[in-house]
Design a protein around this motif. Sequence first.
Motif, PDB file in Angstrom:
ATOM      1  N   ARG A  13       1.073  -0.973   0.006  1.00 25.10           N
ATOM      2  CA  ARG A  13      -0.036  -0.004   0.116  1.00 25.10           C
ATOM      3  C   ARG A  13       1.066   1.464   0.225  1.00 25.10           C
ATOM      4  N   LYS A  14       1.930   1.344   0.811  1.00 27.02           N
ATOM      5  CA  LYS A  14       2.984   2.467   0.815  1.00 27.02           C
ATOM      6  C   LYS A  14       3.335   2.870  -0.466  1.00 27.02           C
ATOM      7  N   GLU A  15       3.622   1.562  -1.164  1.00 21.23           N
ATOM      8  CA  GLU A  15       4.283   1.627  -3.160  1.00 21.23           C
ATOM      9  C   GLU A  15       3.238   1.929  -3.638  1.00 21.23           C
ATOM     10  N   GLY A  16       1.871   2.269  -3.182  1.00 20.76           N
ATOM     11  CA  GLY A  16       0.823   3.028  -4.044  1.00 20.76           C
ATOM     12  C   GLY A  16      -0.395   1.876  -5.025  1.00 20.76           C
ATOM     13  N   PHE A  17       0.592   0.250  -4.236  1.00 21.57           N
ATOM     14  CA  PHE A  17      -0.246  -0.331  -4.873  1.00 21.57           C
ATOM     15  C   PHE A  17      -1.631  -0.696  -4.374  1.00 21.57           C
ATOM     16  N   GLU A  18      -3.447  -1.011  -4.951  1.00 23.65           N
ATOM     17  CA  GLU A  18      -4.092  -1.625  -4.532  1.00 23.65           C
ATOM     18  C   GLU A  18      -3.957  -3.124  -3.771  1.00 23.65           C
ATOM     19  N   VAL A  19      -4.795  -3.328  -3.015  1.00 21.48           N
ATOM     20  CA  VAL A  19      -3.959  -4.616  -1.783  1.00 21.48           C
ATOM     21  C   VAL A  19      -5.249  -4.870  -1.638  1.00 21.48           C
ATOM     22  N   ALA A  20      -5.609  -7.439  -1.896  1.00 19.87           N
ATOM     23  CA  ALA A  20      -6.789  -7.717  -1.205  1.00 19.87           C
ATOM     24  C   ALA A  20      -5.448  -8.477  -0.353  1.00 19.87           C
ATOM     25  N   VAL A  21      -6.409  -9.595   0.595  1.00 16.18           N
ATOM     26  CA  VAL A  21      -5.618 -10.178   1.374  1.00 16.18           C
ATOM     27  C   VAL A  21      -6.747 -11.431   0.935  1.00 16.18           C
ATOM     28  N   ALA A  22      -6.025 -12.474   1.240  1.00 17.03           N
ATOM     29  CA  ALA A  22      -6.980 -14.375   0.776  1.00 17.03           C
ATOM     30  C   ALA A  22      -5.716 -15.031   2.134  1.00 17.03           C
ATOM     31  N   GLY A  23      -6.562 -15.625   2.779  1.00 18.83           N
ATOM     32  CA  GLY A  23      -6.083 -16.273   3.997  1.00 18.83           C
ATOM     33  C   GLY A  23      -5.733 -18.025   3.560  1.00 18.83           C
ATOM     34  N   ASP A  24      -6.531 -18.270   2.645  1.00 19.86           N
ATOM     35  CA  ASP A  24      -6.348 -19.821   2.105  1.00 19.86           C
ATOM     36  C   ASP A  24      -6.496 -20.031   0.474  1.00 19.86           C
ATOM     37  N   GLY A  25      -5.967 -21.215  -0.053  1.00 20.10           N
ATOM     38  CA  GLY A  25      -5.719 -20.883  -1.205  1.00 20.10           C
ATOM     39  C   GLY A  25      -7.076 -21.524  -2.085  1.00 20.10           C
ATOM     40  N   GLU A  26      -7.888 -21.239  -1.264  1.00 18.84           N
ATOM     41  CA  GLU A  26      -9.980 -21.633  -1.403  1.00 18.84           C
ATOM     42  C   GLU A  26      -9.841 -19.882  -2.003  1.00 18.84           C
ATOM     43  N   GLU A  27     -10.009 -19.071  -1.024  1.00 17.82           N
ATOM     44  CA  GLU A  27     -10.512 -17.718  -1.061  1.00 17.82           C
ATOM     45  C   GLU A  27      -9.180 -17.237  -1.635  1.00 17.82           C
ATOM     46  N   ALA A  28      -8.357 -17.765  -2.367  1.00 16.43           N
ATOM     47  CA  ALA A  28      -7.235 -16.787  -3.074  1.00 16.43           C
ATOM     48  C   ALA A  28      -8.166 -16.777  -4.338  1.00 16.43           C
ATOM     49  N   LEU A  29      -8.301 -18.557  -5.218  1.00 16.40           N
ATOM     50  CA  LEU A  29      -9.004 -18.283  -5.739  1.00 16.40           C
ATOM     51  C   LEU A  29      -9.813 -17.755  -7.132  1.00 16.40           C
ATOM     52  N   ALA A  30     -11.233 -17.366  -4.749  1.00 23.20           N
ATOM     53  CA  ALA A  30     -12.125 -16.402  -5.158  1.00 23.20           C
ATOM     54  C   ALA A  30     -12.005 -15.349  -5.240  1.00 23.20           C
ATOM     55  N   LYS A  31     -10.901 -14.759  -4.477  1.00 28.36           N
ATOM     56  CA  LYS A  31     -10.328 -13.471  -4.521  1.00 28.36           C
ATOM     57  C   LYS A  31      -9.996 -12.749  -5.978  1.00 28.36           C
ATOM     58  N   VAL A  32      -9.269 -14.213  -6.366  1.00 31.40           N
ATOM     59  CA  VAL A  32      -8.890 -13.145  -8.098  1.00 31.40           C
ATOM     60  C   VAL A  32      -9.779 -13.138  -8.257  1.00 31.40           C
ATOM     61  N   ALA A  33     -10.846 -13.971  -8.647  1.00 31.75           N
ATOM     62  CA  ALA A  33     -12.307 -13.563  -9.766  1.00 31.75           C
ATOM     63  C   ALA A  33     -12.946 -12.273  -9.609  1.00 31.75           C
ATOM     64  N   SER A  34     -13.373 -11.811  -8.261  1.00 32.65           N
ATOM     65  CA  SER A  34     -13.905 -10.909  -7.850  1.00 32.65           C
ATOM     66  C   SER A  34     -12.738  -9.729  -7.881  1.00 32.65           C
ATOM     67  N   PHE A  35     -11.453  -9.081  -7.488  1.00 33.30           N
ATOM     68  CA  PHE A  35     -10.876  -8.720  -7.079  1.00 33.30           C
ATOM     69  C   PHE A  35      -9.781  -7.894  -8.714  1.00 33.30           C
ATOM     70  N   ALA A  36      -9.580  -8.850  -9.425  1.00 36.38           N
ATOM     71  CA  ALA A  36      -9.227  -8.931 -10.590  1.00 36.38           C
ATOM     72  C   ALA A  36      -7.313  -8.532 -10.540  1.00 36.38           C
ATOM     73  N   PRO A  37      -6.486  -8.846  -9.501  1.00 38.17           N
ATOM     74  CA  PRO A  37      -5.734  -8.191  -9.593  1.00 38.17           C
ATOM     75  C   PRO A  37      -4.680  -8.851 -10.649  1.00 38.17           C
ATOM     76  N   ASP A  38      -3.362  -7.977 -10.557  1.00 39.44           N
ATOM     77  CA  ASP A  38      -2.440  -7.917 -12.537  1.00 39.44           C
ATOM     78  C   ASP A  38      -1.022  -8.958 -11.120  1.00 39.44           C
ATOM     79  N   LEU A  39      -1.050  -8.897  -9.787  1.00 36.04           N
ATOM     80  CA  LEU A  39       0.039 -10.045  -9.164  1.00 36.04           C
ATOM     81  C   LEU A  39      -0.349 -10.438  -8.233  1.00 36.04           C
ATOM     82  N   VAL A  40       0.650 -11.631  -7.517  1.00 37.38           N
ATOM     83  CA  VAL A  40      -0.441 -12.433  -7.000  1.00 37.38           C
ATOM     84  C   VAL A  40       0.923 -13.182  -5.819  1.00 37.38           C
TER      85      VAL A  40
END
Length: 123
Positions: A23-50
């Motif tokens: 965040r300090k570097e200016g990125f928009e950030v989302a967090v996931a605590g496990d693998g299943e949540e990660a896949l759901a967040k990729v779908a909803s948040f559409a990150p550029d990098l994981v």
Amino acid sequence: MGKKILIVDDEPNIVISLEFLMRKEGFEVAVAGDGEEALAKVASFAPDLVLLDVMMPKKSGFEVCEALRADPDKSELKIVMLTAKGRDTEVAKGLAIGANAYVTKPFSTKDLVARVKTMLEGA
């Protein structure tokens, strides 16, 4: 709008420090605590990098990476695997299944930020 980063790790201390750093570097950030949540967040948040931890509950980082690489819509997504397992076999496996980079813990936050920026500049 800034680039979006998804941090996937089950260790709260690592998540807190990475989230603050990105965040300090200016990125928009989302967090996931496990693998299943990660896949759901990729779908909803559409990150550029994981930033993807390998050893997690529900699905490992390897499984998440394989699932993302199997999806043609996610082919441009940058994946940096983070792990305490730095043996050559793990690094080779991570890169073989499609990770763009592999960083072993403990890592230099400065080096990680530099690597993330470099990877996203090409995106």
